[in-house]
Structure formats: C-alpha cells, structure tokens
Enzyme design. Structure first.
Site, mmCIF file in Angstrom:
data_model
loop_
_atom_site.group_PDB
_atom_site.id
_atom_site.type_symbol
_atom_site.label_atom_id
_atom_site.label_comp_id
_atom_site.label_asym_id
_atom_site.label_seq_id
_atom_site.Cartn_x
_atom_site.Cartn_y
_atom_site.Cartn_z
ATOM 1 N N HIS A 189 0.674 -1.308 -0.185
ATOM 2 C CA HIS A 189 0.149 0.125 0.007
ATOM 3 C C HIS A 189 0.829 1.311 -0.062
ATOM 4 C CE1 HIS A 189 0.557 -0.319 4.624
ATOM 5 N NE2 HIS A 189 0.738 1.148 4.340
ATOM 6 N N ASP A 221 -0.717 -7.463 1.348
ATOM 7 C CA ASP A 221 -0.398 -6.074 1.508
ATOM 8 C C ASP A 221 1.242 -6.416 1.497
ATOM 9 O OD1 ASP A 221 0.041 -3.604 1.790
ATOM 10 O OD2 ASP A 221 -0.267 -3.418 3.965
ATOM 11 N N SER A 299 5.268 1.332 8.266
ATOM 12 C CA SER A 299 4.528 0.214 7.276
ATOM 13 C C SER A 299 5.843 -0.248 6.562
ATOM 14 C CB SER A 299 3.760 0.952 6.443
ATOM 15 O OG SER A 299 2.448 0.995 7.057
ATOM 16 N N GLY A 355 -14.692 -18.965 -3.154
ATOM 17 C CA GLY A 355 -15.476 -18.510 -4.173
ATOM 18 C C GLY A 355 -16.993 -18.282 -3.879
#
Length: 480
Positions: A189, A221, A299, A355
């Site tokens: 991100h 991420d 981060s 799914g």
C-alpha cells in the site's frame, strides 16, 4: 537531394541502354524456343529410373527414401533458357539509403515497444528469480536479548523508503532487506496513492540507492523492490511466526517520521498471535497483533522477537477512539509464501479461495435470525467456484472436513493453509434443512498490486476494521 537525383539519373540512362540491347537478344531466343516447342508432340519424362537393386524392393515407389539409387535420364531433355524479367531495374542509391533508414526506424520502434511492455510493471520478466529462505526456530535458550541488543542486530537490515513521482507526490515508508543483492520486502500500500512511483532507499549508514518495483500483492499487503547496482547487504534472521506466544516481548523497528533518519524502536508484547482482520475492502487476513507503537512511515518495517529474529512485517495500524496501542504485522509464514511467489512469478498463484460471499451465523444470530444451523449463510456463489451449481443463496455451510463451523475462522484457517487445487469436504444444509457432503476443489485466488503507472490504488488512509460478526457480508476468503 539534388546530388542524389542527378547521380541516379546518369546510372539509369546507362542501365536502360544495356537492357534495350539485352531485350533484343532475348526476343530472338524466345522466338526460337516457341518454334521448337509449339507442336507439343512429345511429353518429356522426368520420372526416375531405378537401378536393378532398388527395383527388387517390393512396393518400391519413386523417390521413396532411396535418392542415392535413383537415376534420372536428363540426356533426353533440352532445358529451355530462363527468360529474364524485362522490366527489372536495379534499386537506385537513393532508394537504398531510404530503405536503410526505414529498417533502422522499424528496429528502434520494435525495441522501444519491447522496452515498454517489459517496463510497464516496473521490471522485466527476466528480472524475476525465485528467492526462498528458511525460517529459523526460536533458540532453546531462555536468555533473551535486551532491546538495545536487538536493535543493534537488526538495524542494519531495516531501510527507509521514499516513494515519489515527477509530479511531486511523495510518501515515506520502511522496508527489510530480503537478499544480499538488494531485494527488499515492504508493504504494497505504500505506493497506492502515487502514480508512476519511483523509489529511493536509505540504509542504516545513510547511503542512498535507487530501486525498482518488482511485484506486489494487495491481499497480503506485501511487495518486493530491488535496489539497483547494489550488493553485499545484511540479511536478517527471519524467525517462525508460528512459535510466537501471547504476552511475548517484541520490538518494532522502522522509519516512522523520516525515511532518511535513523530507524526508531518501540517495545511491546504480542497481544494476539492470529488475529483475523478485514485488511482492505472485503479482504481478510490473519495478522499478529501487538501493542508496540506502529506509526505512519513504519509500514514495511520489522517486528522482532527478543532473540533478534524478525517475526513479522509491520503493516497498517488500527487507530480510533475505541482502540489504543493496537498495531498489526504480517506473519513471516505468510511473508515467506507470498514473497517466494512474487519473486518467481510476479503474482501469488497458489493461494486458495472457495468463491462465495457469506454471512456468519453464530449461536446468537441463529436464534435471533431464525436460522436452522450455525455456519456460513451463503449470500452468493461465484461462477468460477466449484460450488457453482451445487449450492445456492440461502444454503448454510455447516462443516468443513468433518468439523463444525461455529465461527468463520474455522473454515477460513483451513483454506488459508491450503493451496489452489486442493480438495476439502463441505457439509451444506439447504433451505429445507436437508444436508449433503460435497468434495470441493479450491480455486486460485490470484492477487493484484496497487502499483500503477497511470491509476491510483486504494487510499493509504484506509485502516482495517474488525469483521462484523453480526451479519456483515464478506468475500470468502480474502475476496474475489
């Protein structure tokens, strides 16, 4: 241009005279040929004559794998002369120059196109190579290091990252050295708000490097960058996050305020070893929860145990008036799996999904919502799911591999630990209360990256939220 035109004109005049003379001679030859062959009285036989040895073979065919033994009677044939093309004119020097220039232009255009397609994702396919590492077990010795000792051991492997572009947008982040030749693991991100991002890397000595984007994955991420023209970097000891304990001491190391500045360290404990969080829209993941302060810019940094082993990659912080000292890190077990695939394929291809979208039915919601069983109430079934045509909206998944689904984590954990193509057994109850077992093959949950040369990704201001266990609908698992 006048010089080229005059020179070509002189050559053409000379060549034209030669062609006229040659044409006259050719006319005479052609007339003689037409006279000799005008009657068509005899067909010329061009078929091979086999020698006696080859003729003894049964079923021998002309030209049948024995060309050495075949004899051709060419003495009977008068081969006519080849008539030249009458209108042929050699290419002038001007045309030759023009053709050469066009060839160079075409070659350059093809090279640029190839460069664009290789570079549009920040790296060429040839840059991908499988990078795999081993996770170390926690030392048996109970002697833990001090926070200062941990910092000194790990700090050489933590870098600052400035993400920027030509328009002036910029962001700060952290990263961890993943290989000696300069691969860096960080968060996906960090560049989501910056189109056509570029990267500056700053090591513990303040040295500055340029870096390329390699690959990223929104679901986990995680992302990989590669330092240009660098080597000999310090790779840390990555520990096994499965060995973490509640209450265990840890520290977080990163660059929370300035990528160029020295890394900072905060200390805390492991608040939760496997906290399932909704990380982005409709995606969930199992994260390490800690009360170590993880601030903006941290981060992509390191969560480290007191043995100097990195056990997680710090990610988004959940902030709000209801929560205090609540930070999260991606477990090294997840990191290893994702980064190995990103480095080799540019995408995560083995991750599994069922799914469907669902609503969790707990014992409370069963009573208040008048459901027949606890489990997962199916809200929709994706057309690529193996459940398509077998289950429908309103059915409830009550068991996975024989285990009752009293909360969503039970089946989510099973799928996270599986791979695409694996088979699981689901017991599904229809709206009439009848149950049936199904063997279901899990599909690939291939992730994308928020990296973009032209478009913005999801906002870096978004923070994860706890799943709504009272009826919220989520993609299963971790989104479509």
């Amino acid at each position: 241009m006048e010089n080229f035109e005059n020179e070509n004109l002189t050559e053409n005049e000379t060549e034209g005279q030669n062609i006229v003379q040659e044409t006259a001679e050719e006319t005479e030859v052609t007339a003689a040929y037409e006279t000799e062959y005008s009657d068509n009285s005899e067909q010329t036989d061009f078929s091979p004559v086999q020698d006696s040895e080859s003729a003894n073979h049964e079923g021998a065919e002309p030209f049948a794998d024995e060309p050495i033994n075949a004899v051709y009677d060419f003495e009977k044939v008068d081969i006519p002369p080849v008539t030249p093309i009458k209108d042929y004119k050699p290419m002038s020097k001007g045309l030759k120059v023009f053709a050469g220039i066009m060839a160079v232009v075409i070659l350059m255009t093809a090279s640029c196109a190839a460069g664009y397609f290789f570079g549009k994702n920040g790296t060429a396919d040839s840059a991908f190579r499988k990078i795999s590492l081993s996770l170390s077990s926690k030392p048996k010795s109970s002697d833990e290091m001090t926070a200062a000792e941990v910092y000194n051991k790990v700090n050489k492997s933590v870098v600052g990252i400035t993400v920027y572009n030509k328009s002036g947008s910029a962001a700060q982040a952290s990263g961890v050295i993943y290989s000696k030749d300069g691969y860096i693991v960080t968060n996906d991100h960090i560049y989501s708000e910056i189109a056509a991002p570029m990267f500056k890397i700053y090591d513990y000595n303040g040295n500055e490097y340029d870096a390329d984007y390699v690959a990223g994955d929104t679901i986990s991420d995680l992302a990989l960058l590669k330092i240009k023209n660098g080597g000999g970097f310090s790779v840390p000891d990555f520990g096994n996050s499965k060995e973490l304990n509640f209450g265990e001491n840890v520290v977080a190391i990163g660059r929370p305020s300035d990528a160029v500045a020295d890394s900072s360290i905060t200390k805390g404990i492991i608040s939760h070893t496997k906290r399932r969080m909704q990380t982005t829209s409709n995606y969930s993941a199992t994260l390490i929860q800690t009360d170590s302060a993880i601030n903006p810019g941290s981060s992509g940094g390191a969560l480290v145990n007191m043995y100097g082993q990195i056990v997680g990659i710090t990610s988004s912080k959940l902030a709000g008036v209801e929560y205090d000292s609540l930070g999260f890190a991606i477990p090294t077990t997840t990191m290893k799996r994702v980064v190995t695939e990103l480095s080799e394929n540019g995408k995560v291809k083995s991750r599994a999904k069922l799914g469907i979208t669902y609503q969790e039915v707990t014992s409370i919601t069963k009573q208040t919502g008048d459901y027949k069983s606890v489990g997962l109430y199916i809200a929709s079934v994706s057309s690529d799911s193996d459940l398509y045509g077998k289950a429908q909206k309103g059915d409830i998944v009550t068991h996975v591999n024989g285990k009752e689904i009293t909360r969503a984590d039970i089946i989510l954990d099973v799928i996270e630990e599986s791979s695409a193509g694996d088979t699981i057994v689901l017991k599904i109850q229809n709206s009439k209360g009848k149950s049936k077992d199904y063997k279901i093959k899990l599909k690939a949950n291939v992730g994308e990256s928020s990296y973009s040369l032209t478009e913005k990704g999801f906002s870096t201001s978004e923070t994860p939220k706890f799943p709504d266990n009272n009826g919220g609908t989520f993609d299963f698992p971790q989104g479509e």
